[in-house]
Design a protein around this motif. Structure first.
Motif, PDB file in Angstrom:
ATOM      1  N   THR A 240      -1.985   8.122 -21.707  1.00 30.65           N
ATOM      2  CA  THR A 240      -1.253   6.981 -22.280  1.00 30.65           C
ATOM      3  C   THR A 240      -0.782   6.266 -21.311  1.00 30.65           C
ATOM      4  O   THR A 240      -0.910   5.111 -21.058  1.00 30.65           O
ATOM      5  CB  THR A 240      -0.370   7.338 -23.245  1.00 30.65           C
ATOM      6  OG1 THR A 240      -0.690   8.491 -24.237  1.00 30.65           O
ATOM      7  CG2 THR A 240       0.364   6.123 -23.756  1.00 30.65           C
ATOM      8  N   LYS A 243      -3.487   4.540 -19.597  1.00 32.83           N
ATOM      9  CA  LYS A 243      -4.244   3.435 -20.552  1.00 32.83           C
ATOM     10  C   LYS A 243      -2.997   2.310 -20.348  1.00 32.83           C
ATOM     11  O   LYS A 243      -3.701   1.096 -20.019  1.00 32.83           O
ATOM     12  CB  LYS A 243      -4.074   4.052 -21.839  1.00 32.83           C
ATOM     13  CG  LYS A 243      -4.889   3.256 -22.700  1.00 32.83           C
ATOM     14  CD  LYS A 243      -4.983   3.642 -24.213  1.00 32.83           C
ATOM     15  CE  LYS A 243      -3.780   3.031 -25.158  1.00 32.83           C
ATOM     16  NZ  LYS A 243      -3.830   3.743 -26.348  1.00 32.83           N
ATOM     17  N   SER A 247      -4.357  -1.409 -18.978  1.00 35.46           N
ATOM     18  CA  SER A 247      -4.179  -2.643 -19.913  1.00 35.46           C
ATOM     19  C   SER A 247      -3.578  -3.548 -19.510  1.00 35.46           C
ATOM     20  O   SER A 247      -3.570  -4.798 -19.716  1.00 35.46           O
ATOM     21  CB  SER A 247      -3.944  -2.187 -21.423  1.00 35.46           C
ATOM     22  OG  SER A 247      -2.382  -1.897 -21.296  1.00 35.46           O
TER      23      SER A 247
END
Ligand code: ADP
Ligand code: MG
Length: 442
Positions: A240, A243, A247
């Motif tokens: 996560t 990620k 992003s």
């Protein structure tokens, strides 16, 4: 890992269509995970409170949505909104928002009266919370008889009575002296650590950033950056984490990541690698290699923008990157935008005719970018020393090792006085910034 709160393309405009129209939130995307301590940080008026109130379903966004535990809260019926607040949210405000005509204990128990919990049951619960925060003896008093710090503890007790997973706190120390502020922050930290509450704190005070796992930096209604606090073990799992970093982080942090893996790369190759990695994760290695070389040629100005666009979708056999039209268009546009981003500061500096001021601008800009990477603010004197050091590194008077050493050296010995890990991080970032500002080193 499933987010507790997912914010999607969220915008909010106050007084839409009127002369006083205000864009308070602009296209915010973010995720908050269970048991995280998050800070919304930014100057007054940047939209922190508005964002908090949208999460609390006290404000309706103009567009976009927020999912809490998977439920889209801004599209809920009124009865469901009430249930959502009772079951998910506890709130603490700068102004305490206590009811002056009620006793302390009744104030704490209020959120339970709407949940039809019996009076005796809610009183016992409220008293326990007051005891926990050291104000049990004041339960029968009126809130106005308490000091500010005590009133804020009452309001924290109230935010906990429904035992919700999320505590929202809007500048809760804004009206408190430093000792009471410290106390309130320690309580919030304890709620996060011991009770595993997700805490979202709104503040404009950089000294409070150390409490957060992650900080959302806001400006003019936008979420401009997310940072992770290296001093607090993250609650999110590594995947996560990756990620989120992907992003969110802009090209500069992508370059930082690459540099730590390939310290020997040349600047242009480094830039192109970073850009390609940043944009693409699904290409095969030969394609990536080809793409990197094309991007590098573009960075070095060997090929024009139009040729570059053409070569992106030319087949591999013809020397192109073999991408389909849409992908190549997207990449082409992004690269032009990113190139513009990395060139802006340099152009600004070139535009200035006096070199001494230009270099001071550069020093100021670099210092502010380095300071942004820190989780707590530097003292004035530390800032001055850092600026001086940056200037000497820019002009070649100190090298990378010297730069690191002076940051690492204790304040009393004339250094900036930061921890070794931080000195390493700043040195790494400085090397990246040198690429941007390299006009001064040549
Ligand atoms: P912050 O909490 O970061 O200080 P706010 O979320 O309170 O920022 O405000 C963001 C912007 O929206 C500001 O320009 C503010 O003046 C405006 N604003 C806030 N609340 C309202 C409101 N109820 N009506 C109109 N404009 C508002
Ligand atoms: Mg506010």
């Amino acid at each position: 890992m499933e987010p507790l709160i997912k914010i999607e393309n969220l915008s909010l405009v106050y007084d839409k269509g009127k002369p006083n129209e205000t864009k308070a939130l602009a296209d915010i995307n973010a995720e908050i995970y269970p048991s995280e301590f998050i800070i919304f940080f930014g100057p007054s008026g940047c939209g922190k409170s508005t964002l908090l109130y949208v999460i609390a379903a006290m404000q309706t966004p103009t567009s976009g949505r927020i999912l809490v535990e998977g439920l889209p809260i801004s599209q809920m019926k009124d009865t469901d909104v009430t249930k959502y607040r009772q079951n998910s949210i506890g709130m603490v405000f700068q102004q305490y928002n206590l009811i002056p005509s009620l006793s302390v204990i009744d104030n704490v128990a209020i959120p339970q009266t709407f949940k039809s919990v019996s009076r005796s049951e809610r009183t016992v619960k409220a008293q326990k919370l007051l005891d926990r925060f050291g104000i049990g003896a004041f339960s029968k008093r009126l809130t106005t008889e308490l000091s500010g710090g005590q009133q804020q503890r009452v309001s924290i007790a109230r935010s906990l009575i429904n035992d919700t997973p999320i505590i929202l706190a809007d500048e809760p120390t804004g009206n408190l002296d430093s000792k009471s502020s410290q106390n309130v922050l320690d309580i919030l930290q304890e709620l996060n650590e011991k009770d595993k509450k997700a805490v979202i704190l709104v503040t404009h005070d950089p000294n409070q950033l150390q409490y957060a796992h992650r900080v959302f930096h806001m400006k003019d209604g936008k979420l401009i950056r997310q940072t992770m606090n290296p001093q607090r073990p993250q609650r999110i799992d590594p995947q996560t984490r990756e990620k989120i970093t992907k992003s969110f982080s802009g090209i500069s942090s992508a370059i930082v990541d690459i540099l730590s893996v390939y310290p020997e790369l040349t600047e242009s190759r480094l830039k192109s690698k970073a850009i390609v990695n940043y944009l693409m994760s699904e290409l095969d290695t030969t394609q990536i290699d080809r793409l990197e070389r094309l991007v590098e040629d573009r960075i070095l100005g060997k090929i024009s923008k139009d040729d570059f666009h053409g070569m992106l979708d030319d087949p591999m056999e013809k020397g192109g990157a073999g991408l389909n039209y849409q992908t190549s268009k997207k990449i082409g546009d992004s690269i032009e935008a990113l190139l513009a981003e990395t060139d802006v500061i340099q152009k600004d500096i070139e535009a200035s005719d006096e070199k001494p001021t230009a270099i001071d601008d550069a020093v100021g800009e670099i210092r502010s970018q380095l300071s942004d990477a820190l989780t707590s603010a530097l003292s004035e004197e530390q800032s001055t020393r850092l600026s001086d050091l940056i200037k000497r590194h820019l002009t070649g008077a100190v090298d990378k090792a010297g730069f690191f050493k002076e940051i690492d050296t204790s304040f009393s010995h004339g250094g900036v006085g930061l921890r070794k890990e931080i000195a390493e991080d700043l040195t790494r970032r400085m090397e990246i910034l040198l690429i941007k500002f390299k006009d001064f080193t040549e």
